[in-house]
Design an enzyme around this catalytic site. Structure first.
Site, short mmCIF file in Angstrom:
data_model
loop_
_atom_site.label_atom_id
_atom_site.label_comp_id
_atom_site.label_asym_id
_atom_site.label_seq_id
_atom_site.Cartn_x
_atom_site.Cartn_y
_atom_site.Cartn_z
N HIS A 19 -2.85 6.61 4.31
CA HIS A 19 -1.68 5.76 4.57
C HIS A 19 -0.37 6.33 4.06
O HIS A 19 0.52 5.61 3.61
CB HIS A 19 -1.89 4.35 4.01
CG HIS A 19 -1.19 3.28 4.82
ND1 HIS A 19 -1.27 1.94 4.54
CD2 HIS A 19 -0.38 3.39 5.90
CE1 HIS A 19 -0.55 1.25 5.42
NE2 HIS A 19 0.00 2.12 6.25
N CYS A 75 0.79 -1.24 0.00
CA CYS A 75 0.00 0.00 0.00
C CYS A 75 0.82 1.28 0.00
O CYS A 75 0.67 2.11 -0.89
CB CYS A 75 -0.91 0.07 1.22
SG CYS A 75 -2.00 -1.32 1.40
#
Ligand SMILES: *[C@@H]1O[C@H](CO)[C@@H](O)[C@H](O)[C@H]1NC(C)=O
Ligand SMILES: *[C@@H]1O[C@H](CO)[C@@H](O)[C@H](O)[C@H]1NC(C)=O
Ligand SMILES: *[C@@H]1O[C@H](CO)[C@@H](O)[C@H](O)[C@H]1NC(C)=O
Length: 568
Positions: free
Chosen positions: A145, A84
């Site tokens: 994130h 990610c």
């Protein structure tokens, strides 16, 4: 067109060779003067084999399939990293993540705590920032994130609001197992091993009892921190901590729809970054038990429904001819994520490997769909290699941003999408795992370097560690590099040999040369503190004074007022 993908399976080497063809058609665009809107939809951990129009005939994804049939479908769309944080960094900046200091040298390849100080550096530029400068209204709904703060709780140096998104509603961190009681812990799994070895080192000679005590304190602290990291923010304010799970998907959808409604009169960019398909899976009664693939399949169909709702909003406001919609995943599905209840991670179809494997196709080949009625030909397919990093230059081009920029690794996709060219500008693509070059893809005429050590033996995946690593004893260097012909062997099951492939040595030479040129650009265009600066242990580790919190630290906690839910 001869198309080689070299799979470098060590510092230097594996290969893949593909022959690709593209058919084209010409479409003239309407309304040349109006700046288009952009809706970028990114699903988390979705596998390319999870989607109907990518060959899955046992799952129902009619809304995604419809975007593909009304637009252009990319069959070789590749993420710049198999996890990610770095994949999203590359997506947002149009450059390999190590240029921004977000490559990792070791076990931890994603940001683990919001109370760490690493993240997307303030000096980096995102496509959102560029579009803002062109007069766009920009919004992020969902997962970020990319870090929050550098030195003080509220400096927000890595925050979406400071990286070009004028509005943000969502998860500064990610959706993860620690968010739902009873689902185990992602963070603990990652950190325990590291802490154990630390404890072991420190406690050398100490009685087991003491180290057990230390462990239990570690566990308590980590659990608390993980709870604090499951929170929702509206812009810079924490509005819910911890997150109420059941209503989360709908609240994100409503927010995305409200953003579109609010901005229907002006050019806008919406980055809708879903929490689906990451675990823990949702248990929405409307979808449970409806698919043929258990809870994972039910979540897939719920995700598809969400995409349908967004499309419906665009169409009902008559925005479709002025809106480029894009659908993708940040990397491949997580093969090792399964238990007695069944599959919990995505399915990568015929492609080998998955999440965390930067060299195998299953880790990086993701869906890529562009819909723009009136501008892009419906039903077209592009088999040329393209990258998630291509979005940055594509959006800039469409927003008529001609100002000077940093060195980019992506290319404007419009000529390929519209069919005015048939060949991708990506002659070489470098497949990274952390800071390690894992594989090289060559187009026209080949790649790479190491392969993950699967465990247990015979498995495809790293079940002992839950995800594969790219460093040390976790990999096998491949010298000479493994070379695959991706066109005829998309599953990477038959490495080429010098006997069977006349151009074998030529391919190795060309790739070697390309890697040399690429490394040269890395010297000048990487984060000044180094390619892994943001991912160093000192930046990753939790600092209480950076922990985002509503209320009084450490007794953080708040709930979003239902009446405050955005409506339209
Ligand atoms: C379709 O997707 C589901 C969910 O990931 C998977 O279990 C199944 O194997 C896939 N089916 C096909 C035919 O690819
Ligand atoms: C969108 O463009 C197409 C092709 O130019 C046209 O046929 C259609 O009517 C347009 N739709 C709207 C809602 O303007
Ligand atoms: C809800 O809205 C009210 C009025 O605008 C505001 O004062 C309050 O802070 C909001 N609460 C949350 C949790 O956003």
């Amino acid at each position: 067109v001869l198309h080689l993908h070299l799979h470098m399976c060590a510092w230097w080497a594996c290969l893949v060779l593909s022959v690709l063809q593209v058919t084209g058609s010409d479409v003239t665009g309407p309304d040349k003067d109006r700046l288009p809107n952009f809706i970028l939809i990114m699903v988390d951990d979705l596998g390319i084999g999870d989607i109907g129009c990518y060959g899955n005939d046992t799952i129902r994804t009619p809304h995604i399939d419809r975007l593909a049939s009304e637009g252009v479908k990319l069959t070789q769309h590749l993420s710049a990293a198999p996890l990610c944080t770095p994949s999203r960094t590359a997506f947002l900046t149009g450059r390999y993540a190590l240029r921004s200091g977000l490559g990792s040298e070791g076990r931890v390849q994603v940001l683990l705590f919001l109370g760490g100080s690493g993240g997307l550096p303030p000096s980096e530029t995102t496509f959102a920032k560029r579009l803002q400068q062109q007069g766009y209204t920009t919004g992020l709904v969902g997962k970020w994130h990319q870090g929050v703060s550098c030195e003080q709780r509220e400096d927000h140096c890595h925050h979406p609001n400071l990286h070009g998104f004028s509005s943000f509603y969502g998860l500064p961190f990610t959706w993860f197992n620690d968010c739902v009681p009873g689902h185990g812990s992602d963070i603990l799994a990652d950190l325990q091993k590291v802490l154990r070895s630390l404890t072991l080192l420190l406690g050398l000679g100490l009685v087991t009892l003491v180290s057990r005590g230390v462990r239990s304190i570690e566990n308590h602290i980590l659990k608390l921190v993980s709870k604090l990291d499951t929170h929702l923010s509206r812009d810079r304010e924490v509005v819910e901590q911890p997150i109420r799970v059941d209503t989360l998907p709908l609240r994100l959808l409503r927010e995305a729809q409200a953003f579109i409604h609010r901005n229907k009169e002006r050019p806008f960019l919406l980055f809708f970054s879903l929490v689906h398909m990451h675990t823990p899976l949702f248990k929405n009664p409307q979808f449970m038990g409806k698919s043929r693939h258990g809870l994972y399949g039910d979540n897939l169909e719920e995700m598809d429904w969400i995409i349908g709702q967004v499309t419906e909003t665009v169409d009902s406001l008559s925005l479709s001819n002025h809106t480029l919609m894009y659908f993708t995943s940040d990397h491949g599905g997580h093969l090792e994520d399964k238990d007695a209840t069944g599959q919990k991670g995505g399915w990568n179809g015929i492609y080998k490997g998955g999440k965390a494997m930067g060299g195998w196709e299953g880790g990086i080949r993701v869906p890529g769909i562009f819909r723009w009625p009136g501008r892009l030909p419906p039903g077209r397919q592009v088999h040329e290699p393209t990258s998630l990093m291509d979005l940055y230059p594509t959006l800039k081009y469409l927003a008529r941003d001609t100002q000077p920029d940093r060195l980019l690794d992506g290319h404007n996709l419009m000529p390929l999408l519209e069919g005015t060219v048939h060949r991708s500008e990506h002659e070489f693509m470098f497949h990274y795992c952390g800071v390690y070059l894992n594989a090289v893809r060559w187009h026209p005429p080949g790649t790479h370097m190491f392969t993950p050590n699967f465990s247990p033996e015979g498995a495809v995946g790293c079940y002992h560690t839950h995800v594969c690593m790219c460093h040390g004893d976790y990999v096998t260097p491949q010298t000479p590099p493994l070379l695959y012909d991706l066109t005829h062997d998309p599953s990477e099951s038959r490495p080429l040999t010098p006997q069977a492939e006349p151009r074998y040595y030529e391919v190795l030479e060309q790739v070697d040369e390309a890697v040399r040129r690429h490394r040269h650009t890395l010297k000048e265009h990487v984060h000044p503190e180094g390619p892994s600066a943001q991912m160093s242990w000192s930046r990753i580790l939790w600092r209480p004074w950076l922990q985002p919190c509503c209320g009084t630290f450490p007794l953080c906690g708040c709930e979003e007022d239902a009446h405050n839910m955005t409506t339209f």
